[in-house]
Design an enzyme around this catalytic site. Structure first.
Site, PDB file in Angstrom:
ATOM      1  N   GLY A 102       0.798  -1.223   0.000  1.00 37.08           N
ATOM      2  CA  GLY A 102       0.000   0.000   0.000  1.00 37.08           C
ATOM      3  C   GLY A 102       0.829   1.269   0.000  1.00 37.08           C
ATOM      4  O   GLY A 102       0.312   2.361  -0.227  1.00 37.08           O
ATOM      5  N   LYS A 123       9.604   1.684   0.095  1.00 38.00           N
ATOM      6  CA  LYS A 123       8.679   2.010   1.182  1.00 38.00           C
ATOM      7  C   LYS A 123       8.485   3.522   1.115  1.00 38.00           C
ATOM      8  O   LYS A 123       9.477   4.270   1.171  1.00 38.00           O
ATOM      9  CB  LYS A 123       9.289   1.590   2.529  1.00 38.00           C
ATOM     10  CG  LYS A 123       8.289   1.531   3.674  1.00 38.00           C
ATOM     11  CD  LYS A 123       8.934   0.860   4.897  1.00 38.00           C
ATOM     12  CE  LYS A 123       7.966   0.709   6.052  1.00 38.00           C
ATOM     13  NZ  LYS A 123       8.603   0.071   7.219  1.00 38.00           N
ATOM     14  N   ARG A 189      14.618  -0.940   0.091  1.00 41.32           N
ATOM     15  CA  ARG A 189      15.020  -2.056   0.946  1.00 41.32           C
ATOM     16  C   ARG A 189      15.522  -3.185   0.054  1.00 41.32           C
ATOM     17  O   ARG A 189      14.877  -3.550  -0.925  1.00 41.32           O
ATOM     18  CB  ARG A 189      13.813  -2.522   1.749  1.00 41.32           C
ATOM     19  CG  ARG A 189      14.067  -3.700   2.647  1.00 41.32           C
ATOM     20  CD  ARG A 189      12.770  -4.326   3.113  1.00 41.32           C
ATOM     21  NE  ARG A 189      12.010  -3.480   4.002  1.00 41.32           N
ATOM     22  CZ  ARG A 189      10.672  -3.404   3.978  1.00 41.32           C
ATOM     23  NH1 ARG A 189       9.978  -4.099   3.102  1.00 41.32           N
ATOM     24  NH2 ARG A 189      10.034  -2.632   4.819  1.00 41.32           N
ATOM     25  N   ASP A 269       1.899 -10.924   7.301  1.00 38.99           N
ATOM     26  CA  ASP A 269       2.364 -10.178   6.123  1.00 38.99           C
ATOM     27  C   ASP A 269       3.761  -9.602   6.353  1.00 38.99           C
ATOM     28  O   ASP A 269       4.367  -9.063   5.419  1.00 38.99           O
ATOM     29  CB  ASP A 269       1.374  -9.061   5.746  1.00 38.99           C
ATOM     30  CG  ASP A 269       1.022  -8.181   6.933  1.00 38.99           C
ATOM     31  OD1 ASP A 269       0.391  -8.695   7.874  1.00 38.99           O
ATOM     32  OD2 ASP A 269       1.392  -6.997   6.928  1.00 38.99           O
ATOM     33  N   ASN A 270       4.266  -9.711   7.577  1.00 38.86           N
ATOM     34  CA  ASN A 270       5.633  -9.274   7.851  1.00 38.86           C
ATOM     35  C   ASN A 270       6.580 -10.457   8.042  1.00 38.86           C
ATOM     36  O   ASN A 270       7.690 -10.297   8.532  1.00 38.86           O
ATOM     37  CB  ASN A 270       5.667  -8.361   9.077  1.00 38.86           C
ATOM     38  CG  ASN A 270       5.102  -6.983   8.768  1.00 38.86           C
ATOM     39  OD1 ASN A 270       5.072  -6.558   7.615  1.00 38.86           O
ATOM     40  ND2 ASN A 270       4.643  -6.289   9.792  1.00 38.86           N
TER      41      ASN A 270
HETATM   42  P1  AMP Z   1       3.137  -2.295   7.494  1.00 38.23           P
HETATM   43  O1  AMP Z   1       2.690  -1.693   8.759  1.00 38.23           O
HETATM   44  O2  AMP Z   1       4.125  -1.445   6.744  1.00 38.23           O
HETATM   45  O3  AMP Z   1       3.576  -3.703   7.601  1.00 38.23           O
HETATM   46  O4  AMP Z   1       1.845  -2.278   6.558  1.00 38.23           O
HETATM   47  C1  AMP Z   1       0.669  -2.994   6.809  1.00 38.23           C
HETATM   48  C2  AMP Z   1      -0.289  -2.703   5.692  1.00 38.23           C
HETATM   49  O5  AMP Z   1      -0.710  -1.337   5.720  1.00 38.23           O
HETATM   50  C3  AMP Z   1       0.270  -2.922   4.308  1.00 38.23           C
HETATM   51  O6  AMP Z   1      -0.758  -3.326   3.457  1.00 38.23           O
HETATM   52  C4  AMP Z   1       0.778  -1.548   3.980  1.00 38.23           C
HETATM   53  O7  AMP Z   1       0.978  -1.360   2.614  1.00 38.23           O
HETATM   54  C5  AMP Z   1      -0.334  -0.670   4.535  1.00 38.23           C
HETATM   55  N1  AMP Z   1       0.130   0.679   4.866  1.00 38.23           N
HETATM   56  C6  AMP Z   1       0.844   1.033   5.952  1.00 38.23           C
HETATM   57  N2  AMP Z   1       1.073   2.362   5.956  1.00 38.23           N
HETATM   58  C7  AMP Z   1       0.491   2.872   4.863  1.00 38.23           C
HETATM   59  C8  AMP Z   1       0.370   4.179   4.305  1.00 38.23           C
HETATM   60  N3  AMP Z   1       0.907   5.256   4.892  1.00 38.23           N
HETATM   61  N4  AMP Z   1      -0.308   4.304   3.150  1.00 38.23           N
HETATM   62  C9  AMP Z   1      -0.869   3.245   2.552  1.00 38.23           C
HETATM   63  N5  AMP Z   1      -0.794   1.997   3.016  1.00 38.23           N
HETATM   64  C10 AMP Z   1      -0.131   1.795   4.158  1.00 38.23           C
HETATM   65 MG    MG Z   2       4.633  -4.776   6.464  1.00 38.58          MG
END
Ligand code: AMP
Ligand code: MG
Length: 492
Positions: A102, A123, A189, A269-270
């Site tokens: 996202g 990112k 990354r 997902d991580n």
């Molecule tokens: P993360 O916390 O980076 O592991 O992301 C978890 C989910 O939330 C993933 O689908 C990311 O792409 C989405 N996501 C986190 N932050 C954002 C953001 N600022 N804008 C859009 N999607 C986000």
């Molecule tokens: Mg993530």
């Protein structure tokens, strides 16, 4: 010269763009991703380039200009479109089918000089079909934090992704967990893979076993090549894959635990399908051996606290079985998972004994060093002295005379006033002295070297991060950040 020619020239001269990119995931067909383009940013200031990893890409840092980083990894010239990867995941225990890249995408995949395929993932590169309500951006502090975590963990022997670059992008972002508006960045990354447990979980959810099998074959071919190539393994390569994934993940968690690291967001997902650690958001290193240390402010029930990490990773491996059941016999899955604890313990013990100075267990009595390890953990737990501080003090005050006189063990250490008199500390000193005493004298220098190598002085504790961030945010002084990265990389 027209505009196209200028752009082509920039690309053909940019060593980051002329790397041998391989369309590995792209070649699987469009069921696994969406094509996206990057955000156009108002500013491109290169804040970080990781010269230490360029040689792995066959690049000499001297021949890669800052401008090359900016053009490739800030302006995103020359390689569009990119691939926003599709995935789902269990987040804090709940299945979420609304995920996917996202705020990032797969920039490209490159073969390293070590023969391995690496992903460049972004990112903070803008919105994608999976952004939901989000802005698709990464805060500058978020970028700074991920760079630091990856370099620290790498030096501490954790199998981790690393950051290749970070460009400040000139936007004002609003976040609930940072004073806002706050500055923005886009980070690249470099990791083994961005295929997650959740990538597979999505395929199960949308009921596409054909796609699961295809992706699994791909994963085995590229990331478990010995299983792909071996004739013996041909029959049950899928079962062997899962068995190895269990081992890799168990070892990874052991590496986090020994490093005193709490990932904080162990959603599926991580979790990388290669067993590598990545995606450092609200992580934290423990200050003391606090089993309930929880790094994410939103983790109210301490689900992902420090000591829960082995259990959670094991659970994530179990959840993945749902998807793999169509391909791998249930019994094989269970037998493999039942070995998680054994793998974890073996790696954790190996790493902790290294921290105690014993990288080579020859000449040692196993029951003695095991007793030392358990006594160390009890001591760290009961006294709540600094976890990193304790090991650093051992390294710093080590003296060959500890071998001859137990009263000298840690006697020059100044950080434990009063604690030296406790029974458990006395027992610990006696045991350490005894173990050294049983070692041939010529091995003692090796113990001192191990202590120094495995226990760096600088730990990436929250105040350390905050102090470099304060300099950046208040006076735009990046020097403390660069100094800290170097210190972490060198293990000083
Ligand atoms: P993360 O916390 O980076 O592991 O992301 C978890 C989910 O939330 C993933 O689908 C990311 O792409 C989405 N996501 C986190 N932050 C954002 C953001 N600022 N804008 C859009 N999607 C986000
Ligand atoms: Mg993530």
């Amino acid at each position: 010269m027209n505009i196209t020619e200028t752009a082509n020239n920039i690309n053909s001269e940019n060593p980051l763009l002329t790397l041998k990119y391989e369309p590995a995931i792209e070649s699987l067909g469009n069921e696994y991703y969406d094509q996206v383009i990057a955000e156009q940013f108002p500013q491109h200031t290169l804040r970080w380039r990781n010269d230490a990893i360029l040689p792995t890409l066959g690049l000499n840092p001297r021949f890669v200009k800052d401008e090359d980083f900016i053009n490739a990894f800030g302006k995103f010239q020359g390689r569009e479109p990119f691939l926003a990867l599709r995935y789902h995941g269990y987040q804090l225990g709940q299945y979420n089918p609304q995920l996917g890249d996202g705020r990032g995408f797969l920039y490209g995949q490159v073969r390293g000089t070590d023969g391995q395929l690496y992903d460049f993932g972004t990112k903070g590169s803008g919105k994608t079909p999976y952004s939901r309500g989000g802005d698709g951006m990464l805060t500058l502090k978020g970028g700074v934090r991920e760079v630091l975590a990856a370099e620290a963990l790498h030096r501490l022997g954790v199998r981790t992704s690393r950051c290749l670059s970070m460009v400040e992008t000139g936007l004002n972002l609003w976040r609930g967990d940072e004073p806002s508006p706050t500055r923005s960045s886009v980070m690249i990354r470099m990791s083994k893979s961005h295929i997650r447990f959740g990538t597979f979980e999505r395929l199960h959810y949308i009921q596409r076993p054909d796609l699961t099998k295809k992706l699994l074959d791909h994963v085995i071919e590229i990331y478990y090549p010995h299983l792909h190539n071996s004739q013996d393994a041909l029959e049950d390569k899928y079962a062997l894959f899962y068995a190895e994934l269990v081992k890799r993940v168990a070892e990874l968690v052991a590496q986090w635990m020994a490093a005193g690291f709490c990932h904080a967001v162990l959603n599926t997902d991580n979790m990388s399908i290669t067993g590598e650690s990545f995606d450092y958001g609200p992580y934290g290193f423990i200050t003391t051996y606090d089993l309930y240390f929880t790094a994410a402010y939103f983790d109210y029930y301490k689900r992902y606290c420090y000591s829960q990490q082995p259990e959670i990773c094991k659970l994530n491996l179990e959840l993945l079985q749902e998807t793999l059941k169509g391909i791998i016999h249930e019994n094989d899955l269970d037998v493999s998972l039942s070995k998680f604890g054994e793998y974890y313990q073996a790696e954790y013990r190996r790493l902790m004994l290294q921290k105690l100075g014993f990288a080579n267990l020859a000449n040692l009595q196993i029951n003695e060093v095991d007793h030392l390890l358990s006594l160390t953990l009890t001591y760290l737990h009961e006294t709540q002295v600094g976890y990193h501080q304790f090991f650093y003090e051992m390294a710093n005050s080590f003296d060959i005379n500890w071998r001859d006189d137990q009263a000298l063990v840690m006697s020059k250490s100044e950080i434990f006033p009063g604690i030296g008199k406790s029974e458990i500390f006395d027992n610990w000193c006696f045991l350490y002295h005894q173990i050294l005493n049983n070692l041939p004298i010529e091995k003692i220098e090796q113990v001192a070297e191990n202590l120094r190598y495995y226990n760096p002085k600088t730990a990436l504790l929250r105040p350390v991060i905050e102090s470099v961030w304060e300099q950046i945010t208040e006076v735009d002084n990046w020097q403390p950040f660069y100094d800290l990265v170097t210190t972490l990389q060198e293990g000083k």
